[in-house]
Design an enzyme around this catalytic site. Sequence first.
Site, PDB file in Angstrom:
ATOM      1  N   TYR A  70       0.819  -1.218   0.000  1.00  0.00           N
ATOM      2  CA  TYR A  70       0.000   0.000   0.000  1.00  0.00           C
ATOM      3  C   TYR A  70       0.852   1.267   0.000  1.00  0.00           C
ATOM      4  CZ  TYR A  70      -4.258  -2.636   0.015  1.00  0.00           C
ATOM      5  OH  TYR A  70      -5.278  -3.468  -0.381  1.00  0.00           O
TER       6      TYR A  70
ATOM      7  N   ARG B  69       1.497   1.795  -3.639  1.00  0.00           N
ATOM      8  CA  ARG B  69       0.275   2.234  -4.332  1.00  0.00           C
ATOM      9  C   ARG B  69      -0.057   3.685  -3.973  1.00  0.00           C
ATOM     10  NH1 ARG B  69      -4.026  -1.709  -3.969  1.00  0.00           N
ATOM     11  NH2 ARG B  69      -5.175  -0.105  -5.088  1.00  0.00           N
TER      12      ARG B  69
ATOM     13  N   HIS C 148     -14.624   1.221  -0.813  1.00  0.00           N
ATOM     14  CA  HIS C 148     -13.497   0.328  -0.474  1.00  0.00           C
ATOM     15  C   HIS C 148     -12.371   1.069   0.250  1.00  0.00           C
ATOM     16  CE1 HIS C 148     -14.735  -2.844  -3.747  1.00  0.00           C
ATOM     17  NE2 HIS C 148     -15.493  -2.874  -2.666  1.00  0.00           N
TER      18      HIS C 148
ATOM     19  N   CYS D 139      -6.884   2.743  12.857  1.00  0.00           N
ATOM     20  CA  CYS D 139      -6.359   1.960  13.980  1.00  0.00           C
ATOM     21  C   CYS D 139      -7.227   0.708  14.141  1.00  0.00           C
ATOM     22  CB  CYS D 139      -6.362   2.787  15.267  1.00  0.00           C
ATOM     23  SG  CYS D 139      -5.871   1.797  16.700  1.00  0.00           S
TER      24      CYS D 139
ATOM     25  N   CYS E  30      -8.726   0.739  18.003  1.00  0.00           N
ATOM     26  CA  CYS E  30      -9.800   1.620  18.508  1.00  0.00           C
ATOM     27  C   CYS E  30     -10.672   2.208  17.404  1.00  0.00           C
ATOM     28  CB  CYS E  30      -9.206   2.746  19.368  1.00  0.00           C
ATOM     29  SG  CYS E  30      -8.399   4.046  18.403  1.00  0.00           S
TER      30      CYS E  30
ATOM     31  N   CYS F  93      -1.069   4.441  17.050  1.00  0.00           N
ATOM     32  CA  CYS F  93      -2.280   5.212  16.749  1.00  0.00           C
ATOM     33  C   CYS F  93      -2.186   6.546  17.486  1.00  0.00           C
ATOM     34  CB  CYS F  93      -3.497   4.411  17.229  1.00  0.00           C
ATOM     35  SG  CYS F  93      -5.004   5.395  17.309  1.00  0.00           S
TER      36      CYS F  93
ATOM     37  N   THR G 237     -15.459  -1.141 -14.362  1.00  0.00           N
ATOM     38  CA  THR G 237     -15.408  -2.167 -13.312  1.00  0.00           C
ATOM     39  C   THR G 237     -15.796  -3.520 -13.902  1.00  0.00           C
ATOM     40  OG1 THR G 237     -16.224  -2.821 -11.129  1.00  0.00           O
ATOM     41  CG2 THR G 237     -17.716  -1.459 -12.450  1.00  0.00           C
TER      42      THR G 237
ATOM     43  N   ASN H 111     -17.490   0.549 -20.266  1.00  0.00           N
ATOM     44  CA  ASN H 111     -16.315  -0.254 -19.925  1.00  0.00           C
ATOM     45  C   ASN H 111     -15.521  -0.569 -21.198  1.00  0.00           C
ATOM     46  OD1 ASN H 111     -15.072  -1.362 -17.595  1.00  0.00           O
ATOM     47  ND2 ASN H 111     -15.632  -3.433 -18.224  1.00  0.00           N
TER      48      ASN H 111
ATOM     49  N   ALA I 116     -12.369   4.794 -21.187  1.00  0.00           N
ATOM     50  CA  ALA I 116     -13.164   5.726 -20.374  1.00  0.00           C
ATOM     51  C   ALA I 116     -12.819   7.190 -20.644  1.00  0.00           C
ATOM     52  CB  ALA I 116     -12.977   5.395 -18.894  1.00  0.00           C
TER      53      ALA I 116
HETATM   54  C1  BJW Z   1     -11.364  -0.106 -18.672  1.00  0.00           C
HETATM   55  C2  BJW Z   1     -10.199   0.545 -19.055  1.00  0.00           C
HETATM   56  C3  BJW Z   1     -10.342   1.821 -19.665  1.00  0.00           C
HETATM   57  C4  BJW Z   1      -9.660  -1.349 -18.173  1.00  0.00           C
HETATM   58  N1  BJW Z   1     -11.550   2.330 -19.837  1.00  0.00           N
HETATM   59  N2  BJW Z   1     -12.551   0.411 -18.869  1.00  0.00           N
HETATM   60  C5  BJW Z   1     -18.599 -15.764  -3.626  1.00  0.00           C
HETATM   61  C6  BJW Z   1     -19.687 -15.200  -4.317  1.00  0.00           C
HETATM   62  C7  BJW Z   1     -20.037 -13.866  -4.137  1.00  0.00           C
HETATM   63  C8  BJW Z   1     -19.315 -13.065  -3.277  1.00  0.00           C
HETATM   64  C9  BJW Z   1     -18.244 -13.614  -2.618  1.00  0.00           C
HETATM   65  C10 BJW Z   1     -17.900 -14.957  -2.779  1.00  0.00           C
HETATM   66  N3  BJW Z   1     -16.817 -15.203  -2.003  1.00  0.00           N
HETATM   67  C11 BJW Z   1     -16.466 -14.060  -1.372  1.00  0.00           C
HETATM   68  C12 BJW Z   1     -17.333 -13.098  -1.724  1.00  0.00           C
HETATM   69  C13 BJW Z   1     -17.329 -11.690  -1.265  1.00  0.00           C
HETATM   70  C14 BJW Z   1     -16.153 -10.907  -1.837  1.00  0.00           C
HETATM   71  C15 BJW Z   1     -16.135 -11.075  -3.353  1.00  0.00           C
HETATM   72  O1  BJW Z   1     -16.857 -10.438  -4.082  1.00  0.00           O
HETATM   73  N4  BJW Z   1     -15.265 -11.936  -3.857  1.00  0.00           N
HETATM   74  C16 BJW Z   1     -15.219 -12.193  -5.299  1.00  0.00           C
HETATM   75  C17 BJW Z   1     -13.785 -12.205  -5.760  1.00  0.00           C
HETATM   76  C18 BJW Z   1     -15.993 -13.462  -5.583  1.00  0.00           C
HETATM   77  N5  BJW Z   1     -16.383  -9.525  -1.484  1.00  0.00           N
HETATM   78  C19 BJW Z   1     -15.994  -9.043  -0.317  1.00  0.00           C
HETATM   79  O2  BJW Z   1     -15.377  -9.707   0.489  1.00  0.00           O
HETATM   80  C20 BJW Z   1     -16.417  -7.635   0.005  1.00  0.00           C
HETATM   81  N6  BJW Z   1     -17.082  -7.605   1.252  1.00  0.00           N
HETATM   82  C21 BJW Z   1     -18.229  -8.272   1.462  1.00  0.00           C
HETATM   83  O3  BJW Z   1     -18.766  -8.956   0.592  1.00  0.00           O
HETATM   84  O4  BJW Z   1     -18.728  -8.086   2.730  1.00  0.00           O
HETATM   85  C22 BJW Z   1     -19.864  -8.850   3.115  1.00  0.00           C
HETATM   86  C23 BJW Z   1     -21.159  -8.303   2.618  1.00  0.00           C
HETATM   87  C24 BJW Z   1     -22.261  -9.101   2.729  1.00  0.00           C
HETATM   88  C25 BJW Z   1     -23.487  -8.649   2.272  1.00  0.00           C
HETATM   89  C26 BJW Z   1     -23.580  -7.384   1.723  1.00  0.00           C
HETATM   90  C27 BJW Z   1     -22.495  -6.585   1.656  1.00  0.00           C
HETATM   91  C28 BJW Z   1     -21.273  -7.048   2.084  1.00  0.00           C
HETATM   92  C29 BJW Z   1     -15.215  -6.717   0.108  1.00  0.00           C
HETATM   93  C30 BJW Z   1     -14.547  -6.533  -1.192  1.00  0.00           C
HETATM   94  C31 BJW Z   1     -13.277  -5.711  -1.038  1.00  0.00           C
HETATM   95  C32 BJW Z   1     -12.557  -5.539  -2.367  1.00  0.00           C
HETATM   96  N7  BJW Z   1     -11.277  -5.029  -2.115  1.00  0.00           N
HETATM   97  C33 BJW Z   1     -10.433  -4.728  -3.262  1.00  0.00           C
HETATM   98  C34 BJW Z   1      -8.996  -4.384  -2.771  1.00  0.00           C
HETATM   99  C35 BJW Z   1      -8.973  -3.248  -1.837  1.00  0.00           C
HETATM  100  C36 BJW Z   1      -8.804  -1.933  -2.505  1.00  0.00           C
HETATM  101  C37 BJW Z   1      -7.433  -1.768  -3.098  1.00  0.00           C
HETATM  102  O5  BJW Z   1      -6.457  -2.330  -2.615  1.00  0.00           O
HETATM  103  O6  BJW Z   1      -7.338  -0.991  -4.074  1.00  0.00           O
HETATM  104  O7  BJW Z   1     -11.004  -3.671  -4.032  1.00  0.00           O
HETATM  105  S1  BJW Z   1     -10.274  -6.054  -4.443  1.00  0.00           S
HETATM  106  C38 BJW Z   1     -10.242  -5.040  -5.865  1.00  0.00           C
HETATM  107  O8  BJW Z   1     -11.397  -5.373  -6.681  1.00  0.00           O
HETATM  108  C39 BJW Z   1     -10.443  -3.610  -5.366  1.00  0.00           C
HETATM  109  C40 BJW Z   1     -11.439  -3.093  -6.361  1.00  0.00           C
HETATM  110  O9  BJW Z   1     -12.121  -1.982  -5.819  1.00  0.00           O
HETATM  111  C41 BJW Z   1     -12.305  -4.279  -6.646  1.00  0.00           C
HETATM  112  C42 BJW Z   1     -13.055  -4.203  -7.944  1.00  0.00           C
HETATM  113  O10 BJW Z   1     -12.178  -4.184  -9.028  1.00  0.00           O
HETATM  114  P1  BJW Z   1     -12.518  -3.310 -10.309  1.00  0.00           P
HETATM  115  O11 BJW Z   1     -12.505  -1.880  -9.972  1.00  0.00           O
HETATM  116  O12 BJW Z   1     -13.726  -3.837 -10.955  1.00  0.00           O
HETATM  117  O13 BJW Z   1     -11.215  -3.576 -11.211  1.00  0.00           O
HETATM  118  P2  BJW Z   1     -10.904  -4.779 -12.231  1.00  0.00           P
HETATM  119  O14 BJW Z   1      -9.456  -4.781 -12.486  1.00  0.00           O
HETATM  120  O15 BJW Z   1     -11.516  -6.032 -11.784  1.00  0.00           O
HETATM  121  O16 BJW Z   1     -11.690  -4.356 -13.568  1.00  0.00           O
HETATM  122  C43 BJW Z   1     -11.321  -3.234 -14.324  1.00  0.00           C
HETATM  123  C44 BJW Z   1     -12.288  -3.121 -15.505  1.00  0.00           C
HETATM  124  O17 BJW Z   1     -11.973  -1.931 -16.215  1.00  0.00           O
HETATM  125  C45 BJW Z   1     -12.166  -4.284 -16.501  1.00  0.00           C
HETATM  126  O18 BJW Z   1     -13.459  -4.751 -16.854  1.00  0.00           O
HETATM  127  C46 BJW Z   1     -11.496  -3.647 -17.725  1.00  0.00           C
HETATM  128  O19 BJW Z   1     -11.944  -4.185 -18.960  1.00  0.00           O
HETATM  129  C47 BJW Z   1     -11.911  -2.204 -17.588  1.00  0.00           C
HETATM  130  N8  BJW Z   1     -10.949  -1.237 -18.166  1.00  0.00           N
HETATM  131  N9  BJW Z   1      -9.084  -0.189 -18.781  1.00  0.00           N
HETATM  132  C48 BJW Z   1     -12.611   1.652 -19.485  1.00  0.00           C
HETATM  133  N10 BJW Z   1      -9.217   2.566 -20.101  1.00  0.00           N
END
Ligand code: BJW
Length: 243
Positions: free
Chosen positions: A59, A62, A112, A120, A123, A139, A179, A204, A222
């Site tokens: 991080y 990043r 996110h 922290c 706390c 903290c 996304t 997208n 985009a």
């Molecule tokens: C372009 C482009 C250009 C490229 N122009 N486009 C099984 C089934 C369902 C769910 C789960 C499961 N097992 C576990 C889960 C839950 C889990 C999950 O979804 N896992 C999956 C992998 C299956 N989710 C969680 O754990 C979340 N919490 C949760 O569910 O809590 C419980 C809950 C219960 C009930 C309700 C609500 C909540 C937490 C998720 C945390 C995600 N964290 C991350 C990392 C932290 C942030 C960081 O370090 O930056 O967040 S993971 C990573 O993925 C990051 C992103 O925000 C997130 C999404 O990614 P994003 O933005 O979509 O990026 P990419 O790379 O995937 O896609 C980019 C897109 O852009 C592509 O399509 C390209 O084509 C396009 N593109 N260039 C336009 N120029």
Amino acid sequence: MQGLSGNEFIVILTGAGLSAESGLGTFRDKDGLWTRYDLEEVATPEGFARNPALVHEFYNARRANARAAQPNAGHQALARLQRDWPGDVLIVTQNVDGLHEAAGAQGLIHMHGILDGALCAACGHRWTAPAVMAPQDPCPACAAPATRPDIVWFGEMPYQMEEIWFALRQCDLFVAIGTSGTVYPAAAFAQDAGRAGAHCIEINAEPSAVTQDFDEVILGPASQTVPDWVASLLAQVTRKADR
Ligand code: BJW
């Protein structure tokens, strides 16, 4: 989408693809972050407990990249939409880079977390992250050496979910930009908004994993598609006001 009055409530979800042309890598594209790092090690609470130094290193790098990056035409167009659209525009971002704010957007939900935030784990106190964070940093509120990035990892509840779900039920137009539709709960937002009656648009580089949940799909970089879409939306209400 035709027949807009300008009073529609618009909810926009953004992902890593929006910031790709600002030089910040996406997660799942070829050369994406998850092809180079094991997400179990750097983006889960369990990974952080095993090796906090590795997670801070990930991080810290990043954060440095994000602080050096500039918003692109896509971020700027969304800030313009917020300024010029007569109705409300809520931006919900999965991005942790701060580029929406740098472009002038306001009132965002960072579901996110944010690279510029420190949290922290003992706390719950939050403060602005320094450029470099380390596991033993105390903290400022409770002095516990439990500093972590204010980022939502897998298995953790994203921020402001009640507010987001409320907005998805109220909105007239839901737009997901840059996304992949693979991470929940964000991947289900089009379904949630569509069921409540919103028109759903995907913008997208390629069809996402949930592209079937959208009424319209606009493909391309985009930095071009978002300004074009915003201009066409604003032109509709400007023409109406001129009549
Ligand atoms: C372009 C482009 C250009 C490229 N122009 N486009 C099984 C089934 C369902 C769910 C789960 C499961 N097992 C576990 C889960 C839950 C889990 C999950 O979804 N896992 C999956 C992998 C299956 N989710 C969680 O754990 C979340 N919490 C949760 O569910 O809590 C419980 C809950 C219960 C009930 C309700 C609500 C909540 C937490 C998720 C945390 C995600 N964290 C991350 C990392 C932290 C942030 C960081 O370090 O930056 O967040 S993971 C990573 O993925 C990051 C992103 O925000 C997130 C999404 O990614 P994003 O933005 O979509 O990026 P990419 O790379 O995937 O896609 C980019 C897109 O852009 C592509 O399509 C390209 O084509 C396009 N593109 N260039 C336009 N120029």
